[in-house]
Design a protein around this motif. Sequence first.
Motif, PDB file in Angstrom:
ATOM      1  N   VAL A  13      -8.616  12.793 -46.342  1.00 42.10           N
ATOM      2  CA  VAL A  13     -10.457  13.462 -45.528  1.00 42.10           C
ATOM      3  C   VAL A  13     -11.170  12.438 -44.824  1.00 42.10           C
ATOM      4  CG1 VAL A  13     -12.529  14.477 -46.423  1.00 42.10           C
ATOM      5  CG2 VAL A  13     -10.129  15.862 -46.787  1.00 42.10           C
ATOM      6  N   ARG A  14     -11.021  11.449 -46.461  1.00 40.11           N
ATOM      7  CA  ARG A  14     -11.626  10.229 -45.424  1.00 40.11           C
ATOM      8  C   ARG A  14     -10.667   9.629 -44.048  1.00 40.11           C
ATOM      9  NH1 ARG A  14     -11.489   8.880 -50.931  1.00 40.11           N
ATOM     10  NH2 ARG A  14      -9.131   7.681 -50.888  1.00 40.11           N
ATOM     11  N   ARG A  15      -9.883   9.278 -43.702  1.00 38.44           N
ATOM     12  CA  ARG A  15      -9.072   8.833 -41.843  1.00 38.44           C
ATOM     13  C   ARG A  15      -9.591   9.565 -41.866  1.00 38.44           C
ATOM     14  NH1 ARG A  15      -3.312   7.378 -40.937  1.00 38.44           N
ATOM     15  NH2 ARG A  15      -3.414   6.682 -39.352  1.00 38.44           N
ATOM     16  N   TRP A  16      -9.400  10.801 -41.460  1.00 43.71           N
ATOM     17  CA  TRP A  16      -9.938  11.955 -40.392  1.00 43.71           C
ATOM     18  C   TRP A  16     -10.583  12.715 -40.313  1.00 43.71           C
ATOM     19  CZ3 TRP A  16      -5.757  11.006 -36.197  1.00 43.71           C
ATOM     20  CH2 TRP A  16      -5.281   9.584 -36.523  1.00 43.71           C
ATOM     21  N   SER A  17     -11.743  12.598 -40.805  1.00 43.82           N
ATOM     22  CA  SER A  17     -12.622  13.311 -41.189  1.00 43.82           C
ATOM     23  C   SER A  17     -13.724  13.122 -39.119  1.00 43.82           C
ATOM     24  CB  SER A  17     -13.598  13.565 -42.044  1.00 43.82           C
ATOM     25  OG  SER A  17     -13.472  14.795 -43.129  1.00 43.82           O
ATOM     26  N   PRO A  18     -14.053  12.413 -39.751  1.00 46.46           N
ATOM     27  CA  PRO A  18     -15.339  12.002 -37.932  1.00 46.46           C
ATOM     28  C   PRO A  18     -14.289  12.705 -36.569  1.00 46.46           C
ATOM     29  CG  PRO A  18     -14.781   9.579 -39.666  1.00 46.46           C
ATOM     30  CD  PRO A  18     -13.840  10.954 -40.367  1.00 46.46           C
ATOM     31  N   ALA A  19     -12.723  12.139 -36.600  1.00 48.54           N
ATOM     32  CA  ALA A  19     -12.285  12.707 -35.437  1.00 48.54           C
ATOM     33  C   ALA A  19     -12.128  13.959 -35.774  1.00 48.54           C
ATOM     34  CB  ALA A  19     -10.692  12.308 -35.041  1.00 48.54           C
ATOM     35  N   LEU A  38     -15.304  22.412 -39.970  1.00 50.15           N
ATOM     36  CA  LEU A  38     -14.161  21.048 -40.615  1.00 50.15           C
ATOM     37  C   LEU A  38     -14.133  21.535 -42.171  1.00 50.15           C
ATOM     38  CD1 LEU A  38     -12.832  19.099 -40.767  1.00 50.15           C
ATOM     39  CD2 LEU A  38     -14.792  17.015 -40.658  1.00 50.15           C
ATOM     40  N   GLN A  39     -15.816  21.915 -42.401  1.00 50.41           N
ATOM     41  CA  GLN A  39     -15.462  22.173 -44.394  1.00 50.41           C
ATOM     42  C   GLN A  39     -14.488  23.590 -44.534  1.00 50.41           C
ATOM     43  OE1 GLN A  39     -19.090  22.630 -46.310  1.00 50.41           O
ATOM     44  NE2 GLN A  39     -18.562  22.280 -48.536  1.00 50.41           N
ATOM     45  N   THR A  40     -14.323  24.269 -43.727  1.00 51.17           N
ATOM     46  CA  THR A  40     -13.365  25.630 -44.325  1.00 51.17           C
ATOM     47  C   THR A  40     -12.132  25.113 -43.426  1.00 51.17           C
ATOM     48  OG1 THR A  40     -15.285  26.736 -43.421  1.00 51.17           O
ATOM     49  CG2 THR A  40     -13.686  27.849 -43.336  1.00 51.17           C
ATOM     50  N   ALA A  41     -12.066  24.355 -42.891  1.00 46.98           N
ATOM     51  CA  ALA A  41     -10.949  24.373 -42.126  1.00 46.98           C
ATOM     52  C   ALA A  41     -10.006  23.382 -43.060  1.00 46.98           C
ATOM     53  CB  ALA A  41     -10.772  23.140 -41.195  1.00 46.98           C
ATOM     54  N   LEU A  42     -10.762  21.996 -44.354  1.00 49.99           N
ATOM     55  CA  LEU A  42     -10.189  21.880 -44.673  1.00 49.99           C
ATOM     56  C   LEU A  42      -9.967  21.712 -46.446  1.00 49.99           C
ATOM     57  CD1 LEU A  42     -12.569  18.340 -44.482  1.00 49.99           C
ATOM     58  CD2 LEU A  42      -9.969  18.323 -43.609  1.00 49.99           C
ATOM     59  N   LEU A  43     -10.615  23.029 -46.479  1.00 47.80           N
ATOM     60  CA  LEU A  43     -10.595  23.900 -48.103  1.00 47.80           C
ATOM     61  C   LEU A  43      -9.455  24.462 -47.799  1.00 47.80           C
ATOM     62  CD1 LEU A  43     -11.884  25.105 -50.361  1.00 47.80           C
ATOM     63  CD2 LEU A  43     -12.511  26.953 -49.752  1.00 47.80           C
ATOM     64  N   LYS A  44      -8.797  25.361 -46.035  1.00 51.19           N
ATOM     65  CA  LYS A  44      -7.658  26.032 -45.776  1.00 51.19           C
ATOM     66  C   LYS A  44      -6.601  25.029 -46.099  1.00 51.19           C
ATOM     67  CE  LYS A  44      -9.802  29.750 -43.464  1.00 51.19           C
ATOM     68  NZ  LYS A  44      -9.954  30.031 -42.017  1.00 51.19           N
ATOM     69  N   THR A  45      -6.926  23.996 -45.807  1.00 49.89           N
ATOM     70  CA  THR A  45      -5.859  22.564 -45.777  1.00 49.89           C
ATOM     71  C   THR A  45      -5.456  22.517 -47.368  1.00 49.89           C
ATOM     72  OG1 THR A  45      -6.102  21.841 -43.102  1.00 49.89           O
ATOM     73  CG2 THR A  45      -4.979  20.994 -45.043  1.00 49.89           C
ATOM     74  N   SER A  46      -6.962  22.306 -48.486  1.00 47.21           N
ATOM     75  CA  SER A  46      -6.129  21.607 -49.374  1.00 47.21           C
ATOM     76  C   SER A  46      -5.487  22.591 -50.263  1.00 47.21           C
ATOM     77  CB  SER A  46      -7.624  21.586 -50.413  1.00 47.21           C
ATOM     78  OG  SER A  46      -7.708  22.980 -50.284  1.00 47.21           O
ATOM     79  N   ARG A  47      -5.173  24.007 -49.899  1.00 41.66           N
ATOM     80  CA  ARG A  47      -4.331  24.990 -49.787  1.00 41.66           C
ATOM     81  C   ARG A  47      -3.068  25.245 -50.261  1.00 41.66           C
ATOM     82  NH1 ARG A  47      -8.416  30.182 -48.883  1.00 41.66           N
ATOM     83  NH2 ARG A  47     -10.949  29.411 -50.311  1.00 41.66           N
ATOM     84  N   HIS A  48      -3.135  24.601 -49.435  1.00 41.78           N
ATOM     85  CA  HIS A  48      -1.436  24.595 -48.918  1.00 41.78           C
ATOM     86  C   HIS A  48      -1.194  23.026 -48.673  1.00 41.78           C
ATOM     87  CE1 HIS A  48      -1.894  28.621 -48.314  1.00 41.78           C
ATOM     88  NE2 HIS A  48      -2.794  28.892 -47.195  1.00 41.78           N
TER      89      HIS A  48
END
Length: 168
Positions: A13-19, A38-48
């Motif tokens: 998240v730290r590395r790729w969030s800006p891009a 982005l927050q929704t996409a990261l949440l979905k990603t964290s689940r998997h």
Amino acid sequence: MAREFDDDFSEFVRRWSPALLRVAFLLTSDRGEAEDLLQTALLKTSRHWDRLADREAAYPYVRRVLVTTHTSWRRRRRVHETLVDQLPERGYGDDSGSLGAGRALQALEQLPPRMRAVVVLRCYEGLSEAETAEALGCSVGSVKSHSSRGLARLRLLLEAPTPAEATR
């Protein structure tokens, strides 16, 4: 195991969030909506996250989640804004940096969602036709036609004089 997950995902998240936020902004044209996307996409990603064996594939994976989530939102979205016939010369909070970038963004906003996603992934992200097709879940031929038509439309929109230029 949980600590490793936290460290790996936090580093991602730290590395790729800006891009990823820039891609989300180009898809939505709204900073707040891009942050939500982005927050929704990261949440979905964290689940998997634990299923993602190849951490190098995490960025393309999240990018695809961004595009599919944006598409889903556009299908279900109700208009909550007040629509106007003409956009103001310069919007409030416009941090695009230059007049040319603002004009390019306005032109990009006029493309249909799928065409816009293809142009963003091909031109901004630099994906190949095959990678774009995979990210969008469509054929390479569809990517080629959307890309060609989208770039042609952008050229026309950017060549047309702005209302301020037309009055001079």
